[in-house]
Scaffold this motif. Structure first.
Motif, PDB file in Angstrom:
ATOM      1  N   LEU A 190       0.664  -1.086  -0.139  1.00 49.14           N
ATOM      2  CA  LEU A 190       0.112   0.256  -0.072  1.00 49.14           C
ATOM      3  C   LEU A 190       0.786   1.357   0.087  1.00 49.14           C
ATOM      4  O   LEU A 190       2.007   1.201   0.357  1.00 49.14           O
ATOM      5  CB  LEU A 190      -0.797  -0.152   1.206  1.00 49.14           C
ATOM      6  N   ILE A 191       0.294   2.367  -0.516  1.00 48.97           N
ATOM      7  CA  ILE A 191       0.881   3.480  -0.532  1.00 48.97           C
ATOM      8  C   ILE A 191       0.591   4.289   0.872  1.00 48.97           C
ATOM      9  O   ILE A 191      -0.554   4.442   1.349  1.00 48.97           O
ATOM     10  CB  ILE A 191       0.677   4.410  -1.686  1.00 48.97           C
ATOM     11  N   ALA A 192       1.670   5.051   1.276  1.00 44.33           N
ATOM     12  CA  ALA A 192       1.402   5.666   2.570  1.00 44.33           C
ATOM     13  C   ALA A 192       1.430   7.320   1.971  1.00 44.33           C
ATOM     14  O   ALA A 192       2.249   7.709   1.685  1.00 44.33           O
ATOM     15  CB  ALA A 192       2.468   5.653   3.664  1.00 44.33           C
ATOM     16  N   HIS A 193       0.314   7.929   2.551  1.00 43.15           N
ATOM     17  CA  HIS A 193       0.004   9.369   2.273  1.00 43.15           C
ATOM     18  C   HIS A 193       0.286  10.131   3.285  1.00 43.15           C
ATOM     19  O   HIS A 193      -0.135   9.929   4.607  1.00 43.15           O
ATOM     20  CB  HIS A 193      -1.458   9.484   1.767  1.00 43.15           C
ATOM     21  N   ILE A 194       1.130  11.406   3.163  1.00 39.69           N
ATOM     22  CA  ILE A 194       1.557  12.371   4.249  1.00 39.69           C
ATOM     23  C   ILE A 194       1.042  13.628   3.744  1.00 39.69           C
ATOM     24  O   ILE A 194       0.584  13.861   2.554  1.00 39.69           O
ATOM     25  CB  ILE A 194       2.989  12.149   4.278  1.00 39.69           C
ATOM     26  N   VAL A 201      -5.756  13.399  11.625  1.00 38.28           N
ATOM     27  CA  VAL A 201      -5.556  11.796  12.022  1.00 38.28           C
ATOM     28  C   VAL A 201      -4.054  11.844  12.857  1.00 38.28           C
ATOM     29  O   VAL A 201      -3.919  11.102  13.825  1.00 38.28           O
ATOM     30  CB  VAL A 201      -5.388  10.813  11.293  1.00 38.28           C
ATOM     31  N   GLY A 202      -2.978  12.737  12.424  1.00 41.66           N
ATOM     32  CA  GLY A 202      -2.014  12.774  13.267  1.00 41.66           C
ATOM     33  C   GLY A 202      -0.734  11.743  12.633  1.00 41.66           C
ATOM     34  O   GLY A 202      -0.096  11.528  13.591  1.00 41.66           O
ATOM     35  N   GLN A 203      -1.245  10.973  11.606  1.00 36.27           N
ATOM     36  CA  GLN A 203      -0.248   9.895  11.298  1.00 36.27           C
ATOM     37  C   GLN A 203      -0.518   9.801   9.796  1.00 36.27           C
ATOM     38  O   GLN A 203      -1.608  10.020   9.484  1.00 36.27           O
ATOM     39  CB  GLN A 203      -0.089   8.652  12.043  1.00 36.27           C
ATOM     40  N   PRO A 204       0.659   9.178   8.937  1.00 29.94           N
ATOM     41  CA  PRO A 204       0.218   9.081   7.532  1.00 29.94           C
ATOM     42  C   PRO A 204      -0.862   7.833   7.423  1.00 29.94           C
ATOM     43  O   PRO A 204      -1.128   7.261   8.228  1.00 29.94           O
ATOM     44  CB  PRO A 204       1.529   8.255   7.190  1.00 29.94           C
ATOM     45  N   LEU A 205      -1.750   8.022   6.053  1.00 30.40           N
ATOM     46  CA  LEU A 205      -2.686   7.188   5.985  1.00 30.40           C
ATOM     47  C   LEU A 205      -2.399   6.244   4.598  1.00 30.40           C
ATOM     48  O   LEU A 205      -1.912   6.874   3.657  1.00 30.40           O
ATOM     49  CB  LEU A 205      -3.951   7.829   5.702  1.00 30.40           C
ATOM     50  N   VAL A 206      -2.320   5.019   5.151  1.00 30.65           N
ATOM     51  CA  VAL A 206      -2.386   4.114   3.776  1.00 30.65           C
ATOM     52  C   VAL A 206      -3.590   4.200   2.999  1.00 30.65           C
ATOM     53  O   VAL A 206      -4.646   4.274   3.488  1.00 30.65           O
ATOM     54  CB  VAL A 206      -2.016   2.548   4.087  1.00 30.65           C
ATOM     55  N   ALA A 207      -3.394   4.253   1.608  1.00 33.10           N
ATOM     56  CA  ALA A 207      -4.915   4.193   0.822  1.00 33.10           C
ATOM     57  C   ALA A 207      -4.401   3.634  -0.431  1.00 33.10           C
ATOM     58  O   ALA A 207      -3.944   4.305  -1.485  1.00 33.10           O
ATOM     59  CB  ALA A 207      -5.457   5.466   0.863  1.00 33.10           C
ATOM     60  N   PRO A 208      -5.195   2.480  -0.795  1.00 31.47           N
ATOM     61  CA  PRO A 208      -5.115   1.926  -2.119  1.00 31.47           C
ATOM     62  C   PRO A 208      -6.567   2.685  -2.824  1.00 31.47           C
ATOM     63  O   PRO A 208      -7.199   3.335  -2.110  1.00 31.47           O
ATOM     64  CB  PRO A 208      -5.426   0.427  -1.958  1.00 31.47           C
ATOM     65  N   SER A 209      -6.624   2.566  -4.080  1.00 32.91           N
ATOM     66  CA  SER A 209      -7.840   3.015  -4.598  1.00 32.91           C
ATOM     67  C   SER A 209      -9.133   2.390  -3.993  1.00 32.91           C
ATOM     68  O   SER A 209      -9.355   1.356  -3.770  1.00 32.91           O
ATOM     69  CB  SER A 209      -7.786   2.986  -6.023  1.00 32.91           C
ATOM     70  N   ALA A 210     -10.254   2.934  -4.082  1.00 33.27           N
ATOM     71  CA  ALA A 210     -11.279   2.795  -3.206  1.00 33.27           C
ATOM     72  C   ALA A 210     -12.276   1.901  -4.068  1.00 33.27           C
ATOM     73  O   ALA A 210     -13.449   2.107  -4.215  1.00 33.27           O
ATOM     74  CB  ALA A 210     -12.035   3.874  -2.634  1.00 33.27           C
ATOM     75  N   ASN A 211     -11.983   0.886  -4.828  1.00 32.32           N
ATOM     76  CA  ASN A 211     -12.555   0.126  -5.642  1.00 32.32           C
ATOM     77  C   ASN A 211     -12.537  -1.244  -5.146  1.00 32.32           C
ATOM     78  O   ASN A 211     -11.450  -1.603  -4.188  1.00 32.32           O
ATOM     79  CB  ASN A 211     -11.987   0.051  -7.025  1.00 32.32           C
ATOM     80  N   LEU A 212     -13.452  -2.360  -5.486  1.00 36.18           N
ATOM     81  CA  LEU A 212     -13.150  -3.553  -5.166  1.00 36.18           C
ATOM     82  C   LEU A 212     -11.834  -3.898  -6.161  1.00 36.18           C
ATOM     83  O   LEU A 212     -11.791  -3.604  -7.369  1.00 36.18           O
ATOM     84  CB  LEU A 212     -14.454  -4.502  -5.678  1.00 36.18           C
TER      85      LEU A 212
END
Ligand code: TXA
Ligand code: MG
Length: 294
Positions: A59-63, A130-141
């Motif tokens: 997963l990619i971490a978003h900052i 949130v105060g920390q990086p968020l991992v986020a894949p694309s929001a599809n199945l």
């Protein structure tokens, strides 16, 4: 579970859910992402299960600011900062050596982590809250086209997440450029809006492409991706078009593919004119949608 849409003024509600370990969908300038706090392993695990995502796909971490990268990696080199300076905030993901503290579920067991600083103001406010990086894949199945509008998110994830933060239509429309800085030479793992030539100009060196048959550098690229249910036919000459066709742009591509599925079209013809053919990132997604590259 009922899925609620939050507007940009309700980011604090989404932030609270995330801090409590519940995944939330949020907008970025590329596509919508399904987020979880990077250091909360249980929340990250839920992301894989909600999407039906294979566990060997990292997963990619978003900052929200460059300093956030230092919580994810202690091996950041000068090249990293040069690219960050040139292209962030924006649609570029940089793969670098990860810190031991980054859970291995995030990196799918690899020694690296992908980092991106998005430009969408809602995404940045949410990460900050949130105060920390968020991992986020694309929001599809897994296997479906990435969502670029909140209604497309709901088509795949309604009832599976508590909140979708509304952010309008994604301006870029296809996923970020992914560049690995881990190996000997910078390597393009996924083409995107930030072009290879622009990166080469900033680095003053050539960017390599992954070697066919070599070690798989970006596990995500081996899965069938970006695919609608409707068969896609790419047409390169106007006179070969048989029916109403789509002249694609990166911004409208995924929404149009989903629309073809909703209409139950038998085939979708896409006209690849010279401008489309010259767009490396768009052609990459089109060839995948047509099942012509893996
Ligand atoms: O634009 C984007 O990048 C969007 C938005 C939400 O930021 N996210 C996105 O995530 O497209 P996802 O998970 O759908 O695609 C991430 C890609 C996959 O192909 C994955 O294999 C690759 O990036 N990737 C992530 N971390 C990696 C790593 N440490 N090493 C190699 N490839 C990595
Ligand atoms: Mg994806």
């Amino acid at each position: 579970m009922e899925t609620k849409i939050l507007d940009a003024g309700q980011v604090h509600i989404a932030a609270l859910a995330l801090r409590e370990g519940r995944p939330v969908v949020f907008p970025t300038e590329t596509v919508y992402g399904l987020g979880a706090p990077v250091f909360n392993e249980e929340a990250v695990r839920q992301i894989f299960s909600i999407k039906g995502r294979p566990s060997d796909n990292p997963l990619i971490a978003h900052i929200d600011q460059i300093e956030g990268a230092e919580r994810l990696s202690d091996g950041l080199e000068e090249k990293f900062y040069r690219l960050a300076e040139a292209f962030w905030p924006g649609p570029l993901t940089l793969v670098v050596k990860k810190r031991a503290e980054v859970p291995s579920i995030v990196s799918a067991g690899q020694p690296t982590v992908g980092i991106r600083l998005p430009s969408h103001p809602v995404a940045r406010r949410l990460i900050e809250a949130v105060g920390q990086p968020l991992v986020a894949p694309s929001a599809n199945l897994s296997g479906r086209p990435s969502p670029t509008r909140s209604e497309d998110v709901l088509e795949d994830l309604s009832g599976k997440v508590e909140y979708v933060v509304e952010g309008g239509c994604c301006e870029v429309g296809i996923e970020s450029t992914v560049l690995s800085l881990y190996g000997e030479r910078p390597t393009l793992l996924r083409p995107g809006r930030i072009r290879r030539e622009e990166i080469e100009e900033v680095l003053g060196e050539k960017v390599a492409l992954p070697v066919k048959g070599g070690p798989i550098l970006s596990p995500g690229m081996k899965y069938r991706h970006y695919a609608p249910n409707t068969p896609v036919r790419l047409v390169y000459r106007l006179e070969e078009l048989e029916r109403p066709f789509l002249l694609p742009t990166a911004q409208n591509l995924y929404a149009e593919l989903r629309e073809a599925d909703r209409l139950g079209a038998s085939v979708i013809e896409i006209y690849c004119d010279a401008a489309v053919q010259a767009d490396e990132a768009l052609m990459n997604r089109l060839l995948r949608a047509a099942g012509q590259i893996e």
